[in-house]
Design a protein around this motif. Sequence first.
Motif, PDB file in Angstrom:
ATOM      1  N   HIS A   1      43.259  18.395  60.242  1.00 38.01           N
ATOM      2  CA  HIS A   1      41.836  18.710  60.227  1.00 38.01           C
ATOM      3  C   HIS A   1      40.974  17.454  60.102  1.00 38.01           C
ATOM      4  CE1 HIS A   1      41.684  23.045  60.447  1.00 38.01           C
ATOM      5  NE2 HIS A   1      42.766  23.079  59.703  1.00 38.01           N
ATOM      6  N   LYS A   2      41.491  16.425  59.466  1.00 35.51           N
ATOM      7  CA  LYS A   2      40.763  15.157  59.429  1.00 35.51           C
ATOM      8  C   LYS A   2      40.603  14.605  60.851  1.00 35.51           C
ATOM      9  CE  LYS A   2      41.957  13.390  54.828  1.00 35.51           C
ATOM     10  NZ  LYS A   2      42.697  12.333  54.099  1.00 35.51           N
ATOM     11  N   VAL A   3      41.709  14.650  61.610  1.00 38.01           N
ATOM     12  CA  VAL A   3      41.673  14.114  62.972  1.00 38.01           C
ATOM     13  C   VAL A   3      40.774  14.947  63.864  1.00 38.01           C
ATOM     14  CG1 VAL A   3      43.051  13.603  65.023  1.00 38.01           C
ATOM     15  CG2 VAL A   3      43.948  13.060  62.760  1.00 38.01           C
ATOM     16  N   THR A   4      40.997  16.264  63.871  1.00 34.10           N
ATOM     17  CA  THR A   4      40.190  17.121  64.742  1.00 34.10           C
ATOM     18  C   THR A   4      38.727  17.121  64.296  1.00 34.10           C
ATOM     19  OG1 THR A   4      40.809  19.072  63.411  1.00 34.10           O
ATOM     20  CG2 THR A   4      42.110  18.604  65.395  1.00 34.10           C
TER      21      THR A   4
ATOM     22  N   GLU B   1      35.612  16.249  66.693  1.00 34.26           N
ATOM     23  CA  GLU B   1      34.494  17.168  66.861  1.00 34.26           C
ATOM     24  C   GLU B   1      33.165  16.505  66.514  1.00 34.26           C
ATOM     25  OE1 GLU B   1      35.497  20.467  64.444  1.00 34.26           O
ATOM     26  OE2 GLU B   1      37.078  21.199  65.785  1.00 34.26           O
ATOM     27  N   ALA B   2      33.150  15.714  65.436  1.00 38.29           N
ATOM     28  CA  ALA B   2      31.913  15.041  65.035  1.00 38.29           C
ATOM     29  C   ALA B   2      31.438  14.085  66.121  1.00 38.29           C
ATOM     30  CB  ALA B   2      32.138  14.292  63.720  1.00 38.29           C
ATOM     31  N   LYS B   3      32.379  13.372  66.738  1.00 35.30           N
ATOM     32  CA  LYS B   3      32.017  12.440  67.799  1.00 35.30           C
ATOM     33  C   LYS B   3      31.527  13.186  69.033  1.00 35.30           C
ATOM     34  CE  LYS B   3      31.697   8.411  69.806  1.00 35.30           C
ATOM     35  NZ  LYS B   3      30.623   7.474  69.411  1.00 35.30           N
ATOM     36  N   LEU B   4      32.182  14.289  69.360  1.00 34.92           N
ATOM     37  CA  LEU B   4      31.779  15.055  70.531  1.00 34.92           C
ATOM     38  C   LEU B   4      30.438  15.748  70.323  1.00 34.92           C
ATOM     39  CD1 LEU B   4      35.221  16.596  71.552  1.00 34.92           C
ATOM     40  CD2 LEU B   4      33.928  14.879  72.807  1.00 34.92           C
ATOM     41  N   GLN B   5      30.103  16.062  69.092  1.00 30.86           N
ATOM     42  CA  GLN B   5      28.817  16.703  68.810  1.00 30.86           C
ATOM     43  C   GLN B   5      27.653  15.803  69.207  1.00 30.86           C
ATOM     44  OE1 GLN B   5      27.966  19.645  67.978  1.00 30.86           O
ATOM     45  NE2 GLN B   5      29.766  20.642  67.133  1.00 30.86           N
TER      46      GLN B   5
ATOM     47  N   GLY C   1      36.102  11.416  79.206  1.00 35.55           N
ATOM     48  CA  GLY C   1      37.458  10.875  79.277  1.00 35.55           C
ATOM     49  C   GLY C   1      37.683   9.667  78.400  1.00 35.55           C
ATOM     50  N   ASN C   2      36.944   9.542  77.311  1.00 38.79           N
ATOM     51  CA  ASN C   2      37.060   8.397  76.409  1.00 38.79           C
ATOM     52  C   ASN C   2      38.509   8.245  75.934  1.00 38.79           C
ATOM     53  OD1 ASN C   2      36.984   6.639  74.151  1.00 38.79           O
ATOM     54  ND2 ASN C   2      34.861   7.195  73.719  1.00 38.79           N
ATOM     55  N   PRO C   3      39.172   7.112  76.242  1.00 35.26           N
ATOM     56  CA  PRO C   3      40.583   6.951  75.869  1.00 35.26           C
ATOM     57  C   PRO C   3      40.802   6.940  74.355  1.00 35.26           C
ATOM     58  CG  PRO C   3      39.674   4.883  76.703  1.00 35.26           C
ATOM     59  CD  PRO C   3      38.661   5.943  76.992  1.00 35.26           C
ATOM     60  N   ASN C   4      39.820   6.457  73.606  1.00 37.58           N
ATOM     61  CA  ASN C   4      39.957   6.472  72.147  1.00 37.58           C
ATOM     62  C   ASN C   4      40.003   7.896  71.615  1.00 37.58           C
ATOM     63  OD1 ASN C   4      39.906   3.651  72.013  1.00 37.58           O
ATOM     64  ND2 ASN C   4      37.673   3.595  71.858  1.00 37.58           N
ATOM     65  N   MET C   5      39.231   8.787  72.253  1.00 37.12           N
ATOM     66  CA  MET C   5      39.239  10.191  71.849  1.00 37.12           C
ATOM     67  C   MET C   5      40.583  10.832  72.173  1.00 37.12           C
ATOM     68  SD  MET C   5      36.231  10.607  70.546  1.00 37.12           S
ATOM     69  CE  MET C   5      35.845  12.341  70.562  1.00 37.12           C
TER      70      MET C   5
ATOM     71  N   SER D   1      31.582  15.935  75.705  1.00 42.31           N
ATOM     72  CA  SER D   1      30.768  16.660  74.736  1.00 42.31           C
ATOM     73  C   SER D   1      31.564  17.793  74.145  1.00 42.31           C
ATOM     74  CB  SER D   1      29.489  17.200  75.378  1.00 42.31           C
ATOM     75  OG  SER D   1      29.802  18.215  76.321  1.00 42.31           O
ATOM     76  N   PHE D   2      31.167  18.190  72.944  1.00 43.78           N
ATOM     77  CA  PHE D   2      31.828  19.296  72.256  1.00 43.78           C
ATOM     78  C   PHE D   2      30.845  20.420  72.034  1.00 43.78           C
ATOM     79  CE2 PHE D   2      32.710  21.565  68.301  1.00 43.78           C
ATOM     80  CZ  PHE D   2      33.968  22.064  68.589  1.00 43.78           C
ATOM     81  N   GLY D   3      31.317  21.623  72.139  1.00 44.54           N
ATOM     82  CA  GLY D   3      30.459  22.757  71.861  1.00 44.54           C
ATOM     83  C   GLY D   3      29.736  23.224  73.092  1.00 44.54           C
ATOM     84  N   VAL D   4      28.555  23.789  72.918  1.00 47.53           N
ATOM     85  CA  VAL D   4      27.928  24.499  74.005  1.00 47.53           C
ATOM     86  C   VAL D   4      26.587  23.936  74.428  1.00 47.53           C
ATOM     87  CG1 VAL D   4      29.098  26.630  73.412  1.00 47.53           C
ATOM     88  CG2 VAL D   4      26.943  26.110  72.327  1.00 47.53           C
ATOM     89  N   ASN D   5      25.836  23.341  73.556  1.00 51.41           N
ATOM     90  CA  ASN D   5      24.497  22.892  73.896  1.00 51.41           C
ATOM     91  C   ASN D   5      24.351  21.375  73.892  1.00 51.41           C
ATOM     92  OD1 ASN D   5      23.353  25.468  74.229  1.00 51.41           O
ATOM     93  ND2 ASN D   5      23.284  25.730  72.013  1.00 51.41           N
ATOM     94  N   ASN D   6      25.445  20.659  73.732  1.00 50.78           N
ATOM     95  CA  ASN D   6      25.376  19.215  73.674  1.00 50.78           C
ATOM     96  C   ASN D   6      25.658  18.603  75.026  1.00 50.78           C
ATOM     97  OD1 ASN D   6      25.058  18.943  70.716  1.00 50.78           O
ATOM     98  ND2 ASN D   6      27.025  19.978  70.724  1.00 50.78           N
TER      99      ASN D   6
END
Length: 364
Positions: A116-119, A123-127, A133-137, A246-251
């Motif tokens: 959960h720390k990793v995910t 998620e925070a970065k994608l928000q 396609g960020n290789p670090n992600m 991006s993560f989620g729906v409106n970002n």
Amino acid sequence: MFKSALKMSLSVAALLVLNGCAYSSDALFPSLFGSDEQESMANEQATVDNMALPALGTTNFEPLEVSDGSNTGTFVGQKVVTFRNELTQLQSSIRNNNAQLQQIRSSVISNALEYHKVTGTIEAKLQVGTTPGNPNMFAMLEKAQNNIQVMNANTNALTQLAGKVAADTANTEYLVDAIRAAYTISGAVDEDHRQLRVLENEASQTSVLMNSLLNEVNSDIVRQKQYINTANDTVVHLGSAIKVGSFGVNNVPMVSSMGSSSARFNSAVATSSSSPLFVAKFNKPGVNYKEGLKQVVAAAQAKKANVIFDVVAVSPAGSSSAVAKDNATKIFQDLLDMGVGADRINLSAKSGDANSSEVQIFVR
């Protein structure tokens, strides 16, 4: 009744989110048995808010000692000595199996914290958005996949433990029957029968404890498998989100104005067809809708080269639209992967009579 000391150990909060679908027409990861630093692990757990940790049993199985007895020298007295030794071995097996169970549970929780720390970081970065396609992600996503491998290893360990406990349970029940049969053997003295009664009581209650242990191990296996299914779904979803940045729906991902691959939701949808061409119902886990989606997309494009796809996220009335929008974002990415231009995909959301979140696709 056998007095077993049932000690409550680690309390775990469980929130299992099962997402399924159907369609119509470099951190260090814990070893298998984790660390013994319980205080450190508890502190880590306390720092995470609203974390969906695996739901596991909490009982610590600890039998009492077998009562002492003397050898009367009779044949039955010798059987009593044998029964007592066998019961002592079975109770020792309970302690060993319980210790292994608690170690596995510790590993499950500590590994889930790492996962959960990793995910959560992903998620925070994608928000806030990142490059598609960020290789670090993707490197961080690989760590989450490694955590899932540990989850599978722990589940295998639980399965092996269940086999051992099941064998011990059968042997305990056999011992109870053998003790009861010894009452009919001739040549016994009163002390033999007294000791048999004590052993029968202790063996019967050991059998109860053994069955309880087996039931909890089997329950942990079922819960862990459900948790792994959810974790796999999350990794797949995050992989799709990383592709578009991006993560989620409106970002909106961080792409240039020339890049039009971001998923944007409109407040309303205009559709020319009265009924959807395709419906993906996300009402159970593990159903693959992509093959059906490919077929209808190919047929629509063959009929009209510049066909427009209206992707509508439908959520049950009175519920949050986040889940439905999240599923629509997945299908948006699927359409991109199938070669549909982002300029021919419109996203919108609405509430309806759906029993669960679903995604409807219209064409015009």
